[in-house]
Each structure stands twice: as structure tokens, then as C-alpha cells.
Scaffold this motif. Structure first.
Motif, mmCIF file in Angstrom:
data_model
loop_
_atom_site.group_PDB
_atom_site.id
_atom_site.type_symbol
_atom_site.label_atom_id
_atom_site.label_comp_id
_atom_site.label_asym_id
_atom_site.label_seq_id
_atom_site.Cartn_x
_atom_site.Cartn_y
_atom_site.Cartn_z
ATOM 1 N N ASP A 182 173.974 27.279 -25.940
ATOM 2 C CA ASP A 182 174.201 26.866 -24.552
ATOM 3 C C ASP A 182 175.421 27.578 -23.968
ATOM 4 O O ASP A 182 175.414 28.004 -22.807
ATOM 5 C CB ASP A 182 174.418 25.352 -24.481
ATOM 6 C CG ASP A 182 173.214 24.574 -24.981
ATOM 7 O OD1 ASP A 182 172.096 24.908 -24.565
ATOM 8 O OD2 ASP A 182 173.409 23.646 -25.788
ATOM 9 N N ILE A 183 176.455 27.706 -24.766
ATOM 10 C CA ILE A 183 177.669 28.368 -24.288
ATOM 11 C C ILE A 183 177.395 29.847 -24.019
ATOM 12 O O ILE A 183 177.920 30.428 -23.050
ATOM 13 C CB ILE A 183 178.802 28.198 -25.312
ATOM 14 C CG1 ILE A 183 179.199 26.717 -25.416
ATOM 15 C CG2 ILE A 183 180.009 29.036 -24.929
ATOM 16 C CD1 ILE A 183 179.702 26.105 -24.128
ATOM 17 N N LYS A 184 176.545 30.467 -24.819
ATOM 18 C CA LYS A 184 176.198 31.869 -24.572
ATOM 19 C C LYS A 184 175.544 32.020 -23.200
ATOM 20 O O LYS A 184 175.811 32.999 -22.477
ATOM 21 C CB LYS A 184 175.254 32.381 -25.664
ATOM 22 C CG LYS A 184 175.921 32.621 -27.009
ATOM 23 C CD LYS A 184 174.895 33.160 -28.010
ATOM 24 C CE LYS A 184 175.527 33.437 -29.356
ATOM 25 N NZ LYS A 184 174.525 33.944 -30.343
ATOM 26 N N GLU A 185 174.669 31.086 -22.852
ATOM 27 C CA GLU A 185 174.014 31.132 -21.545
ATOM 28 C C GLU A 185 175.047 30.969 -20.429
ATOM 29 O O GLU A 185 174.956 31.623 -19.383
ATOM 30 C CB GLU A 185 172.954 30.036 -21.454
ATOM 31 C CG GLU A 185 171.765 30.231 -22.383
ATOM 32 C CD GLU A 185 171.039 31.537 -22.097
ATOM 33 O OE1 GLU A 185 170.882 31.886 -20.896
ATOM 34 O OE2 GLU A 185 170.636 32.220 -23.060
ATOM 35 N N MET A 186 176.030 30.108 -20.659
ATOM 36 C CA MET A 186 177.070 29.923 -19.652
ATOM 37 C C MET A 186 177.949 31.169 -19.530
ATOM 38 O O MET A 186 178.438 31.492 -18.443
ATOM 39 C CB MET A 186 177.926 28.696 -20.006
ATOM 40 C CG MET A 186 177.152 27.377 -19.950
ATOM 41 S SD MET A 186 178.161 25.930 -20.285
ATOM 42 C CE MET A 186 179.132 25.838 -18.771
ATOM 43 N N PHE A 187 178.119 31.883 -20.632
ATOM 44 C CA PHE A 187 178.840 33.166 -20.569
ATOM 45 C C PHE A 187 178.133 34.124 -19.606
ATOM 46 O O PHE A 187 178.784 34.836 -18.821
ATOM 47 C CB PHE A 187 178.908 33.810 -21.958
ATOM 48 C CG PHE A 187 179.951 33.216 -22.863
ATOM 49 C CD1 PHE A 187 180.916 32.340 -22.377
ATOM 50 C CD2 PHE A 187 179.975 33.546 -24.216
ATOM 51 C CE1 PHE A 187 181.871 31.808 -23.219
ATOM 52 C CE2 PHE A 187 180.927 33.015 -25.058
ATOM 53 C CZ PHE A 187 181.877 32.132 -24.568
ATOM 54 N N LYS A 188 176.811 34.125 -19.665
ATOM 55 C CA LYS A 188 176.044 35.021 -18.785
ATOM 56 C C LYS A 188 176.258 34.653 -17.325
ATOM 57 O O LYS A 188 176.393 35.536 -16.462
ATOM 58 C CB LYS A 188 174.556 34.951 -19.137
ATOM 59 C CG LYS A 188 174.222 35.487 -20.521
ATOM 60 C CD LYS A 188 172.737 35.340 -20.828
ATOM 61 C CE LYS A 188 172.404 35.845 -22.227
ATOM 62 N NZ LYS A 188 170.950 35.669 -22.543
ATOM 63 N N ILE A 189 176.264 33.364 -17.036
ATOM 64 C CA ILE A 189 176.518 32.927 -15.656
ATOM 65 C C ILE A 189 177.911 33.358 -15.217
ATOM 66 O O ILE A 189 178.112 33.844 -14.098
ATOM 67 C CB ILE A 189 176.367 31.395 -15.549
ATOM 68 C CG1 ILE A 189 174.933 30.975 -15.900
ATOM 69 C CG2 ILE A 189 176.742 30.909 -14.161
ATOM 70 C CD1 ILE A 189 174.749 29.474 -15.983
ATOM 71 N N MET A 190 178.904 33.181 -16.095
ATOM 72 C CA MET A 190 180.266 33.562 -15.766
ATOM 73 C C MET A 190 180.361 35.061 -15.497
ATOM 74 O O MET A 190 181.002 35.504 -14.538
ATOM 75 C CB MET A 190 181.208 33.182 -16.924
ATOM 76 C CG MET A 190 182.680 33.587 -16.712
ATOM 77 S SD MET A 190 183.768 33.060 -18.053
ATOM 78 C CE MET A 190 183.195 34.098 -19.384
ATOM 79 N N GLN A 191 179.701 35.871 -16.319
ATOM 80 C CA GLN A 191 179.775 37.318 -16.169
ATOM 81 C C GLN A 191 179.009 37.813 -14.943
ATOM 82 O O GLN A 191 179.276 38.915 -14.445
ATOM 83 C CB GLN A 191 179.249 37.995 -17.436
ATOM 84 C CG GLN A 191 180.182 37.788 -18.630
ATOM 85 C CD GLN A 191 179.561 38.277 -19.927
ATOM 86 O OE1 GLN A 191 178.480 37.834 -20.322
ATOM 87 N NE2 GLN A 191 180.233 39.200 -20.595
ATOM 88 N N SER A 192 178.056 37.008 -14.477
ATOM 89 C CA SER A 192 177.289 37.413 -13.300
ATOM 90 C C SER A 192 177.999 37.067 -11.996
ATOM 91 O O SER A 192 177.505 37.404 -10.925
ATOM 92 C CB SER A 192 175.914 36.738 -13.326
ATOM 93 O OG SER A 192 176.037 35.337 -13.164
ATOM 94 N N GLN A 193 179.139 36.392 -12.103
ATOM 95 C CA GLN A 193 179.865 35.993 -10.895
ATOM 96 C C GLN A 193 180.313 37.234 -10.131
ATOM 97 O O GLN A 193 180.876 38.169 -10.693
ATOM 98 C CB GLN A 193 181.083 35.152 -11.284
ATOM 99 C CG GLN A 193 181.919 34.683 -10.104
ATOM 100 C CD GLN A 193 183.037 33.756 -10.558
ATOM 101 O OE1 GLN A 193 182.783 32.778 -11.233
ATOM 102 N NE2 GLN A 193 184.254 34.101 -10.185
ATOM 103 N N ALA A 194 180.044 37.233 -8.837
ATOM 104 C CA ALA A 194 180.381 38.388 -7.997
ATOM 105 C C ALA A 194 181.888 38.497 -7.808
ATOM 106 O O ALA A 194 182.580 37.502 -7.637
ATOM 107 C CB ALA A 194 179.703 38.270 -6.644
#
Length: 833
Positions: A389-401
Motif C-alpha cells: 500500500d505504501i508503494k502505491e502511495m509513493f507513486k501518488i506522491m511522485q506524480s504530484q505536479a
């Protein structure tokens, strides 16, 4: 493993043989002048050289030398002054006192903490509450005597303040008083210069601190007030200080220098706000906030938002926390500390639904990297998220503009550490390990902080082998002292093992000693307990020498308790506890009178009156008059000798009493002497103290009567004195306690000529002599034991068995023992003075 000294050699060492340590001379007074504390002259011990030299001696190991403590230079001056002050003695020359005081604080500034790697200068160290107390006493003397504070430059005063505002690890009871004293002297001097007509630039030059002014001292003062529990006073002083703020120019602006003053003042106001919050002063906190907004135009910035929101969150005030958290900020964004406080608040108060809406808003607001770390911790703490789950949240964080593509957010070592901490907080060491592995997968090698967190949660999980592995890795990379709390915890955990690994413990302590790290008091206590348990005397001495010298009196008491518990443990051999007592006496001269009496009682209970009286003698010879024995302690010692006789010890203590001009003889003390001399086989001298009692203004007590009857029982022709005393009691119509009546029977029976009279008295008692009690075990057992002949004993036993069969059966149940005076029943007779 270090070589050890044999027990016999060690005992000779403590007994004062070759190489024995001198008695410590450096002592200090506690706040009420009751105790004085060893702090500087810890002994350096070595083994005595053997008296014979042999060829094989060439190959022997050199004698073991104990490690000398790292005593701060100048500290001896503070100790010496306080010791003389307590005794109302003349202090040393002023020049030496000033030099020692400066030397101590200059050393603490330069060498208080070892420089971390990459640093060019040392970090100033803190002083403990006892050192601050000593500094206050000496500085107050120096400021009040000739030349006042002129011996100290402004640089000297700044150094003292810089050290005093640094909070110690323990209590800070005397730090604020030291700051007040120093700042008061600064104020006095600056005020004097204003009175002389000097301008601000001239005052700056007089202060002599480059690029600084008098506002720096005020900032130290406000810092101390807010740090040591006086934030109300800090607010009042800031109100006075604000009156001297620069006024704006015609266009409402400030000059550059004036704006610096305003900025400094706003920073100090923030200290006051934080101090009020820390002290729980809600009304003052909110009033000050309103005042700053109305009068100073202070805006609701993130730092103020964090102070007030956290204040209510820590107190689980749901309505107020939500209210202040939702207030709009003037500028900037809510900081990560505030978010973390809110997360913990919501978990404690079951406000997860509200918290989830907050976190959703945070994620949609493009938060900073620090806030993202909080969001990830929330996911672990509140939502139970795992690694995937944390890995998925990492992806959201990295996709932040972001405006700058090179500043894309991504997890770093701090992110991994925060996740490991969150897993440890919910007691899930397996998840913590998974997060550590995740960091490796992301090419984020573990940092020092990672290792510290790992060591901490592995200890909590009881994984000692895993903790050892982490500790070894940590020691290879540690740079400063950031690992010290965790390593102390590791040491305590090792000591708490059913079979403590001594070699590992000694290895870890050696690592800390090499880094000049002072152990926490609780750790030193645990080490002493283990080393005492396994007869590691040298390790005990090293621990005490290297660490307790840096402790305050309160911290020293923690370690001292371990030794007290060891000495008073009846399951440990007398020889071992006596060795421990010798160390206690050497390293803890501040041991209270109450504790010393407890130790004295311990050795009396071990049937070692000689050792108990040596402890009494050490009290009597103490350098601090407040710790010498008073009348009650003399009485207690004589009572102990009365229970466990030792004629030589009695003479020693009695001689001390004769030389003690502070103790006035009274009935209790005479009772104690009479009891002790009677027990030690000298009833004649014991009866001499009875005559002293009868000739005194106070006169005898019931305890006196019980003791003198026993002395009469033991003395030749003692029944004559007993009859005289009995006649006076009857004539005066005194209420006669049972113990006195039984003692009178014993005195009569001991003559061998009054058995019929004894029987008659017992019969009269049963027929209603008006004494208020009947025949008991002592009534029959005491005269039986006192009868000097075997024939008399047998006759009395036959009579008692016939007249009082039930009571005599109870007497026989006590059991008999053979003595030089014939058989005696085990009748316990205990007298109190």
C-alpha cells in the motif's frame, strides 16, 4: 575480559592496606546543608606490589589500574567553597575562587560535548542541577564581596548564560536562579553605563562582544525563563522590553537596524508563547496571542498555528483542537509538526473519521515532502497499511505536479525512517523490518537514525540477537552522540537478562568510555546491580568513578539505591555486602543519615554488631555535622548491641558518646547504655546507669524498669536492688506493666533463694493482684531460665506443670537449649530504650 582482583586482596585493599584509596575530601552540601557529595576526588586504585619477586613474576600481568574520572577543571573550587560555607569557615582567597569559577565554565563551553564529525568547534555542554547550585552559591558570594562582579567581563557573563540556558538531562532546579543572578549583574552594569551618559555604541564597545549588543543578554534571559517554568514572568519582562522598541518613521517603515530589533523581539514572543503552552497556562496563552495580534500586528503564521493547535491536541480537547486547526493561516502552509500532533490526537480521541477527511484534503493540496511523510505515517498508524500500500502511495506522491521538474517529490531515507518508526509505534516489528528492506530496494541505504530506530524496536520486541547485530553496525557509522539513548536502553536490556552476558556488557561500556559518553543514571544502576551480582568489583568501581562524578545529587541517588538494595538483601553473604558498603561509603559520602541507620540495622540483623558499629563510627566521623548521629541514633545503636552483644563495639560507641558534646544524656540514652552493658555481661555497670537515671530530673520510664529488672537478674545479689525498686513501685501505687512484673520474677529467681516467693507472687497475680493480666509464657519461662541450679529448675517445672499446665505446655513448645548455666527455654525478651 579484564583481569580481576582476588577477593582477599580486594578486601585488604578496602581495609586500608597497601594501595588503599584515601578517604575522599571533596564534598558538597545539599540544598538544606544536610548532605555533602563526592564529586572530584574519586580514588585511583592499584594493586599492591607483591612482597616477593620470582622469576615467574616476569610473565605476570601488570596490576589492574582503575580508571580516573574526567572531572571538569575548576569544579573542585566550587566544591571547596560550598564545603567551607556549610561549616561557616573562612573561604579561600577571592582570586582563586574567581579563577576556578571561570575555568569551570570555560571548560564546559569548550569541552562540554565532543565535536561531531564535520564540526570544527565543540558544542557547549550543560551543567546538572547540583553544579548549578554550587555555581549560584559561589557567584553570589563573589558578587557580594569586594569588587563585586568586576572580576567578570561581559564575555565571562555571556559564557555562563550560554551554559545555564542549556537544559540538563535531569532536573534544572537551580539553572534559573543562576541565570537571574548573571543577568541581574549584566543589567546593573548596563544601567550604570547609561547613568554615566554613555551612548549605545559606547555601551556596545564596553560589552566587547563583536556584532552583539545588550539585547543578546535579554534573549538569553527570556530563553531561560520560558525553558525553566517562568513564562509568566517572561511575558511581563517582554511587555517592559517592548516599551523601548524603535518607533516607525514618518512613512510607517523602520530602518534596517530597527527592523532587526523588531524581528528579534517577535522571535522572543514566540518563545514566550511556546513556554506558556508547555506550562499549560491556557488563559495566559490565548490572552497573549490576542495581544500580539492587536498591538503588534502579529499574523497567524504556521509556527503560532502549531503552538496553539498542539496545545489543545495534547490535552485531547476535541472542539478547541478542530477550531484552531481549521483557522486560516495568514501565509504559508500548515507544517508537518502540526499535522503529526493532529494525527496522534485523532488516534487517542477516536476521531479517525475527521482525521481521514483532513488527510484527503492534504493529499489533494500538493503537500511538501515533510507533510507527505506525515501522511504515510498516518496510513500505517491509523489505516493499517502495509508495504505494498505504501508503494502505491509513493507513486501518488511522485506524480504530484511541480513547477520545477527537477524537484519531483520522492521518498528518501527520512521517509523510510518515519515509516519504520510508525511500525514500531504499533508494536509491529515485522512490518518495521519490511520497511527497512523497502528502503534497500529503493537504493536508500540505512542511515544512523535508521539503525537507532531498529535497535529500539528490536529491544522492545525482546530480540536481543537482532539488537546486537544492529548495535555492531551502528558503532561502525555513528558520528556523534545521537545513539546514546538507544545504547543505554540496550545496556539496560542486557543487564535485565536472566543470565546477563558479562563480556558483551563490558564491551559495550568500553565503547562508550572510549567515546567519553556519560551513562544515564538508570543504566549505571543496572550495571552496578549486575557487576555486584557477579562479584565484578573493578567494574563497579569503574562505573562509579567514570559516571557518578557527572551526576546531580538526584541522579546519584538512583545509583546509590542499587547499592543500598544489595547491602540490605539478606540472601547475600555478609562478606560481599560489606565490600559493597565500603564502596558506598567511599563514593557516596552524601548518603543520608536515615540510609546509614538502615544499613546499621541490616548488620545488626546479620548478627554482626561489630560491622554495624563501624557504620555508626563512620557516621560519627563524617565531615558534615548534619550527618553525624543524634541522640536517637545513639539509642538505636545501643539497642542493637543489647540484642546482639559485642563488648568491644559497646566500648567504642560509648567512648564516642563521651566525646560528643552535641548529645545531652537523658533517660532514653541511659536506658540504651544500661541495656547494652547488661547484654554484654556487665550488669554492675548497667546498674550504675540506673542510679544515674534515678538521680536525673527526668527520672525512670517504664522501659527503664523493664531493663533494670533484667540487669538485676544478671547481677550478683541483684535481687536486693530489684526488691527496693519493687517496694517503691508498690508504695507509689504505680501501674506495673507485665514485662516489669516478669522481670521482677526473674530477678528474684536468679538469687536461687526466692523460689517460694516467686510462686507466691504468681499465685497472687492469678487471684487478682490488680495487675490487669494473667499468667503468660514469660511469667513462667523467665524465672525458670533465671534459676541458677538444676534442682531448682526441676522443682519449678514440676510446680508450673501442676499449677499452670496449659501455660507450661506453651513454654515447652518454645524449645530448650543447653547453656553453661543449664537448660533454658527459648523465651524471646526484647527491650526498648
Amino acid at each position: 575480559m579484564r583481569s580481576q582482583l582476588t577477593r582477599n586482596a580486594y578486601r585488604r585493599l578496602l581495609a586500608g592496606g597497601p594501595g588503599a584509596p584515601p578517604c575522599p575530601a571533596s564534598v558538597l552540601s545539599t540544598y538544606n546543608a544536610r548532605a555533602r557529595c563526592l564529586a572530584a576526588s574519586t580514588p585511583s586504585l592499584t594493586l599492591a606490589k607483591p612482597s616477593r619477586r620470582t622469576f615467574f613474576g616476569v610473565f605476570k600481568k601488570p596490576p589492574r589500574e582503575l580508571k580516573a574520572p574526567d572531572v571538569p577543571p575548576g569544579y573542585e573550587t566550587l566544591l571547596q567553597f560550598r564545603a567551607l560555607e556549610v561549616e561557616n569557615a573562612r573561604p579561600p582567597e577571592r582570586e582563586g575562587l574567581v579563577a576556578g569559577f571561570k575555568e569551570f565554565f570555560n571548560h564546559m563551553k569548550k569541552h562540554g560535548e565532543a565535536p561531531k564529525r564535520g564540526q570544527r568547534v565543540n558544542v557547549p555542554g550543560s551543567i546538572n542541577s547540583t553544579q548549578a547550585f554550587l555555581a549560584v552559591r559561589l557567584l553570589r558570594h563573589l558578587l557580594a564581596t569586594e569588587d563585586g562582579g568586576d572580576s567578570f567581563t561581559f564575555v565571562d557573563l555571556k559564557n555562563i548564560l550560554e551554559i545555564a540556558v542549556r537544559p540538563p538531562s535531569g532536573k534544572a532546579d537551580n539553572h534559573l536562579e543562576l541565570v537571574r543572578l548573571v543577568y541581574g549583574e549584566v543589567e546593573r552594569r548596563i544601567e550604570h553605563m547609561w547613568e554615566l551618559g554613555l551612548g549605545e555604541e559606547e555601551i556596545k564597545q564596553a560589552i566587547g562582544i563583536q556584532n552583539k549588543d545588550q539585547h543578546m543578554f535579554f534573549a538569553y534571559f527570556i530563553t531561560a525563563l520560558t525553558r525553566y517554568g517562568a513564562s509568566r514572568e517572561a511575558a511581563e519582562r517582554m511587555n517592559d522590553y517592548q516599551k523601548h522598541f524603535p518607533k516607525p518613521q514618518a512613512d510607517g517603515s523602520y530602518t534596517e537596524n530597527d527592523w532587526k530589533v523588531i524581528t528579534k523581539a517577535n522571535g522572543m514572543w514566540m518563545l514566550v508563547l511556546r513556554g506558556l503552552a508547555k506550562e499549560g497556562l491556557e488563559e495566559e496563552l490565548l490572552q497573549l496571542f490576542d495581544k500580539l495580534v492587536e498591538e503588534n500586528g502579529v499574523k497567524f503564521l504556521p509556527a503560532i498555528h502549531e503552538i496553539i493547535t498542539t496545545f489543545f491536541a495534547e490535552r485531547n480537547r476535541i472542539t478547541e483542537t478542530k477550531k484552531w486547526f481549521s483557522k486560516p493561516l495568514y501565509a504559508g502552509a500548515i507544517n508537518s509538526e502540526t499535522y503529526m500532533a493532529v494525527v496522534r490526537f485523532a488516534l487517542r480521541t477516536n476521531e479517525q473519521e475527521w482525521l481521514e477527511s483532513v488527510m484527503e484534503g492534504v493529499v489533494n493540496s500538493e503537500p511538501t515532502k515533510q507533510v507527505w511523510d506525515v501522511v504515510l505515517q498516518w496510513a500505517v498508524l491509523a489505516k493499517g497499511k502495509g508495504v505494498e500500500d505504501i508503494k502505491e502511495m509513493f507513486k501518488i506522491m511522485q506524480s504530484q505536479a511541480t513547477e520545477d521538474p527537477t524537484k519531483k517529490l520522492k521518498p528518501d531515507s527520512q521517509t523510510i525512517n518515519s515509516l519504520i518508526s510508525a511500525a514500531a509505534e504499533i508494536n509491529n516489528p515485522y512490518l518495521a523490518e519490511r520497511f527497512a528492506i523497502l528502503g534497500t530496494e529503493l537504493h536508500l541505504p540505512p542511515t544512523i537514525q535508521t539503525r537507532i530506530i531498529q535497535l529500539d524496536y528490536r529491544l522492545d520486541a525482546g530480540d536481543m540477537s537482532g539488537a546486537a547485530e544492529v548495535y555492531d553496525k551502528l558503532q561502525k557509522v555513528v558520528q556523534g552522540d545521537e545513539d546514546v539513548p538507544a545504547v543505554n536502553k540496550y545496556l539496560r536490556a542486557l543487564c535485565a537478562q536472566p543470565q546477563p552476558p558479562l563480556e558483551r556488557i563490558i564491551s559495550v561500556t568500553a565503547d562508550l568510555e572510549h567515546r567519553h559518553i556519560t551513562l544515564e543514571p538508570e543504566t549505571a544502576k543496572s550495571l552496578c546491580e549486575v557487576f555486584l551480582r557477579f562479584d565484578q568489583q573493578f567494574e563497579v568501581i569503574d562505573t562509579l568513578s567514570l559516571h557518578t562524578v557527572s551526576y546531580s545529587l538526584e541522579e546519584r541517588a538512583i545509583v546509590r539505591q542499587a547499592m543500598m538494595d544489595y547491602i540490605t538483601n539478606s540472601k547475600i553473604s555478609t562478606a560481599r555486602v560489606w565490600d559493597c558498603y565500603q564502596l558506598l561509603k567511599q563514593f557516596f559520602p552524601e548518603t543520608s543519615t536515615e540510609e546509614r541507620v538502615r544499613l546499621m540495622d541490616t548488620f545488626f540483623n546479620r548478627k554482626r554488631p561489630d560491622m554495624a558499629c563501624y557504620i555508626f563510627g563512620h557516621m560519627r566521623g563524617h565531615g558534615n555535622p548534619a550527618q553525624r548521629p543524634n541522640l536517637d541514633i545513639y539509642v538505636r545503636c545501643f539497642e542493637g548491641i543489647g540484642q546482639y552483644p559485642d563488648a568491644e563495639s559497646l566500648r567504642m560507641v560509648h567512648n564516642m558518646l563521651k566525646m560528643d558534646t552535641t548529645v545531652e544524656l537523658n533517660t532514653r540514652l541511659y536506658n540504651g547504655l544500661m541495656l547494652a552493658y547488661a547484654a554484654c555481661g556487665d550488669p554492675i555497670d548497667a546498674l550504675g546507669f540506673w542510679r544515674d537515671i534515678t538521680n536525673s530530673r527526668e527520672g525512670p520510664s517504664y522501659n527503664s524498669l523493664a531493663i533494670v529488672m533484667w540487669a538485676c537478674e544478671l547481677a550478683p545479689r541483684g535481687e536486693e536492688t530489684a526488691r527496693d525498686i519493687w517496694k517503691k513501685m508498690v508504695r507509689m501505687d504505680l501501674e506495673i506493666p507485665k514485662v516489669v512484673f516478669d522481670g521482677y520474677l526473674g530477678a528474684l529467681a536468679a538469687s536461687g533463694r526466692a523460689q517460694e516467693e516467686v510462686k507466691k507472687l504468681i499465685g497472687e497475680m492469678e487471684r487478682g493482684l490488680g495487675l490487669g493480666y494473667g499468667v503468660g509464657v514469660e511469667t513462667l519461662g523467665v524465672p525458670y531460665n533465671a534459676i541458677p541450679t538444676m534442682g531448682g529448675k526441676d522443682a519449678f517445672a514440676e510446680w508450673a506443670k501442676l499449677e499452670h499446665p496449659e501455660v507450661w505446655a506453651e513454654v515447652e513448645k518454645t524449645g530448650r537449649r543447653e547453656t553453661l548455666d543449664g537448660p533454658k527455654y527459648n523465651i524471646e525478651r526484647r527491650f526498648e530504650a
